[in-house]
Design an enzyme around this catalytic site. Structure first.
Site, mmCIF file in Angstrom:
data_model
loop_
_atom_site.group_PDB
_atom_site.id
_atom_site.type_symbol
_atom_site.label_atom_id
_atom_site.label_comp_id
_atom_site.label_asym_id
_atom_site.label_seq_id
_atom_site.Cartn_x
_atom_site.Cartn_y
_atom_site.Cartn_z
ATOM 1 N N LYS A 1 39.059 3.379 -94.000
ATOM 2 C CA LYS A 1 40.338 2.755 -93.099
ATOM 3 C C LYS A 1 39.464 2.132 -91.989
ATOM 4 C CE LYS A 1 42.075 6.930 -92.499
ATOM 5 N NZ LYS A 1 41.002 7.804 -93.162
ATOM 6 N N ARG B 1 49.386 11.448 -89.132
ATOM 7 C CA ARG B 1 48.646 12.415 -90.191
ATOM 8 C C ARG B 1 49.377 13.486 -90.745
ATOM 9 N NH1 ARG B 1 42.903 10.916 -88.612
ATOM 10 N NH2 ARG B 1 41.333 12.135 -89.793
ATOM 11 N N ARG C 1 27.602 8.686 -93.735
ATOM 12 C CA ARG C 1 28.167 7.913 -92.605
ATOM 13 C C ARG C 1 27.254 7.857 -91.536
ATOM 14 N NH1 ARG C 1 34.445 7.902 -91.295
ATOM 15 N NH2 ARG C 1 34.137 10.038 -90.737
ATOM 16 N N ARG D 1 28.332 11.945 -87.084
ATOM 17 C CA ARG D 1 29.233 12.688 -86.251
ATOM 18 C C ARG D 1 28.936 14.299 -86.905
ATOM 19 N NH1 ARG D 1 34.814 9.594 -87.772
ATOM 20 N NH2 ARG D 1 35.500 11.674 -87.764
ATOM 21 N N ARG E 1 38.276 19.083 -93.896
ATOM 22 C CA ARG E 1 38.893 17.970 -93.624
ATOM 23 C C ARG E 1 39.792 17.574 -94.649
ATOM 24 N NH1 ARG E 1 34.789 14.475 -91.251
ATOM 25 N NH2 ARG E 1 36.359 12.982 -90.773
HETATM 26 P P1 ADP Z 1 37.660 6.330 -92.633
HETATM 27 O O1 ADP Z 1 37.962 5.488 -91.529
HETATM 28 O O2 ADP Z 1 38.682 6.191 -93.721
HETATM 29 O O3 ADP Z 1 37.296 7.452 -92.129
HETATM 30 P P2 ADP Z 1 35.280 4.651 -92.869
HETATM 31 O O4 ADP Z 1 35.619 3.364 -92.753
HETATM 32 O O5 ADP Z 1 34.474 5.404 -91.753
HETATM 33 O O6 ADP Z 1 36.337 5.654 -93.065
HETATM 34 O O7 ADP Z 1 34.008 4.852 -94.226
HETATM 35 C C1 ADP Z 1 33.466 6.160 -94.571
HETATM 36 C C2 ADP Z 1 31.980 5.876 -95.111
HETATM 37 O O8 ADP Z 1 32.132 5.015 -96.513
HETATM 38 C C3 ADP Z 1 31.336 4.881 -94.146
HETATM 39 O O9 ADP Z 1 29.591 5.287 -94.037
HETATM 40 C C4 ADP Z 1 31.260 3.482 -94.680
HETATM 41 O O10 ADP Z 1 30.043 2.825 -94.428
HETATM 42 C C5 ADP Z 1 31.394 3.851 -96.191
HETATM 43 N N1 ADP Z 1 32.289 2.979 -96.724
HETATM 44 C C6 ADP Z 1 33.405 2.281 -96.433
HETATM 45 N N2 ADP Z 1 33.917 1.531 -97.340
HETATM 46 C C7 ADP Z 1 33.162 1.659 -98.492
HETATM 47 C C8 ADP Z 1 33.396 1.211 -99.749
HETATM 48 N N3 ADP Z 1 34.287 0.285 -100.030
HETATM 49 N N4 ADP Z 1 32.458 1.452 -100.601
HETATM 50 C C9 ADP Z 1 31.304 2.301 -100.210
HETATM 51 N N5 ADP Z 1 31.127 2.785 -99.031
HETATM 52 C C10 ADP Z 1 32.105 2.514 -98.083
HETATM 53 P P1 AMP Z 2 39.033 10.467 -87.980
HETATM 54 O O1 AMP Z 2 37.958 9.827 -87.139
HETATM 55 O O2 AMP Z 2 40.178 9.765 -88.192
HETATM 56 O O3 AMP Z 2 38.271 11.473 -89.152
HETATM 57 O O4 AMP Z 2 39.479 11.663 -87.043
HETATM 58 C C1 AMP Z 2 38.570 12.708 -86.389
HETATM 59 C C2 AMP Z 2 39.415 13.871 -86.196
HETATM 60 O O5 AMP Z 2 40.211 13.675 -85.028
HETATM 61 C C3 AMP Z 2 40.349 14.918 -86.987
HETATM 62 O O6 AMP Z 2 39.693 15.561 -88.057
HETATM 63 C C4 AMP Z 2 41.211 15.561 -86.244
HETATM 64 O O7 AMP Z 2 40.665 16.697 -85.767
HETATM 65 C C5 AMP Z 2 41.426 14.499 -85.304
HETATM 66 N N1 AMP Z 2 42.747 13.463 -85.340
HETATM 67 C C6 AMP Z 2 42.490 12.223 -85.546
HETATM 68 N N2 AMP Z 2 43.572 11.715 -85.953
HETATM 69 C C7 AMP Z 2 44.511 12.671 -85.749
HETATM 70 C C8 AMP Z 2 46.212 12.904 -85.678
HETATM 71 N N3 AMP Z 2 46.756 11.900 -86.181
HETATM 72 N N4 AMP Z 2 46.477 14.163 -85.690
HETATM 73 C C9 AMP Z 2 45.860 15.093 -85.317
HETATM 74 N N5 AMP Z 2 44.406 15.024 -85.187
HETATM 75 C C10 AMP Z 2 43.877 13.895 -85.180
#
Ligand code: ADP
Ligand code: AMP
Length: 223
Positions: A16, A91, A130, A162, A173
């Site tokens: 995302k 969420r 990541r 992270r 998660r």
């Molecule tokens: P989200 O925002 O949904 O948590 P991220 O965009 O942070 O996901 O992506 C999670 C990890 O996967 C990151 O390390 C990113 O570089 C990698 N990633 C994102 N899209 C792809 C893809 N299409 N193929 C492989 N790796 C990806």
């Molecule tokens: P993310 O960066 O989207 O993976 O979010 C990291 C963490 O933030 C999650 O595991 C939750 O603890 C919190 N969080 C993010 N978005 C929400 C939401 N809409 N509602 C509640 N907690 C959230």
């Protein structure tokens, strides 16, 4: 131009943020990343950050009372007037209902929900590898590495892992996602708002598919 009000939906690690950065790079749409807002609050040690930290560390959702008002404020803001992209919100169904009520009050509609489908095994690989910069720019040690090891291509800041991208928290998660967030897929599908994407494809392919859908939504909205 018609406004575009979009949600990015999918499990943690589905891509995302990677795609949200690309879709909003031209600055036309207000990009609201809930996780980044919460992490910034934790870093600054604000009251919200102090309350949110334990939930985030444990991989749980932060309570609705803390999150809903925070995000709806951004949706109602001047910056989101021409449209927004929500990443990480809603969420759970209660958050989805709160968003619907706020939009109804504003006389606005959701344009579409972009859903990234990625199986759990792939999520674990993605989140374990990541790395993020100080400003939240996203990399992957294997799938999307920076040019120089361990530093951000854009600002040269050191990349970090992270705390919640550690294996035990990743599993938690994912469980929280399946239990609380996944029901939103049916919630939006029933209303004809859901657009599915195969999130296992490489980032460029996912981006091309997303852009095609977003262009169609813009055209449909304009007629
Ligand atoms: P989200 O925002 O949904 O948590 P991220 O965009 O942070 O996901 O992506 C999670 C990890 O996967 C990151 O390390 C990113 O570089 C990698 N990633 C994102 N899209 C792809 C893809 N299409 N193929 C492989 N790796 C990806
Ligand atoms: P993310 O960066 O989207 O993976 O979010 C990291 C963490 O933030 C999650 O595991 C939750 O603890 C919190 N969080 C993010 N978005 C929400 C939401 N809409 N509602 C509640 N907690 C959230």
């Amino acid at each position: 131009m018609a406004e575009l009000n979009l949600i990015l939906l999918g499990p943690p690690g589905a891509g995302k943020g990677t795609q949200g950065e690309r879709l909003t790079a031209d600055g036309g749409l207000e990009y609201v990343v809930t996780g980044n807002i919460l992490r910034a609050a934790v870093k600054e040690g604000t009251e919200l950050g102090v309350q949110a930290k334990a939930y985030m560390d444990a991989g749980d959702l932060v309570p609705d009372e803390l999150v809903i008002g925070l995000i709806l404020e951004r949706v109602r803001s001047e910056e989101a007037h021409d449209g927004f992209v929500l990443d990480g919100f809603p969420r759970n169904v209660a958050q989805g209902e709160a968003l619907d009520a706020a939009l109804a009050e504003l006389g606005r509609d959701l344009t579409g929900v972009l859903y990234f489908d990625v199986p759990d095994e792939e999520i674990v690989r993605r989140l374990s590898g990541r790395r993020v910069s100080q400003t939240g720019r996203i990399y992957h040690v294997e799938f999307d590495p920076p040019k120089a090891d361990g530093v951000c291509d854009v600002d040269g800041s050191p990349l970090i892992q992270r705390d919640d991208d550690k294996p035990e928290t990743i599993r938690k998660r994912l469980a929280v996602y399946h239990e609380q967030t996944e029901p939103l897929v049916a919630y939006y599908e029933q209303r004809g708002l859901l657009h599915r994407f195969d999130g296992t494809k490489p980032p460029q392919e996912v981006e091309a598919h997303l852009r095609k859908t977003v262009s169609t939504l813009r055209l449909e909205d304009a007629v």
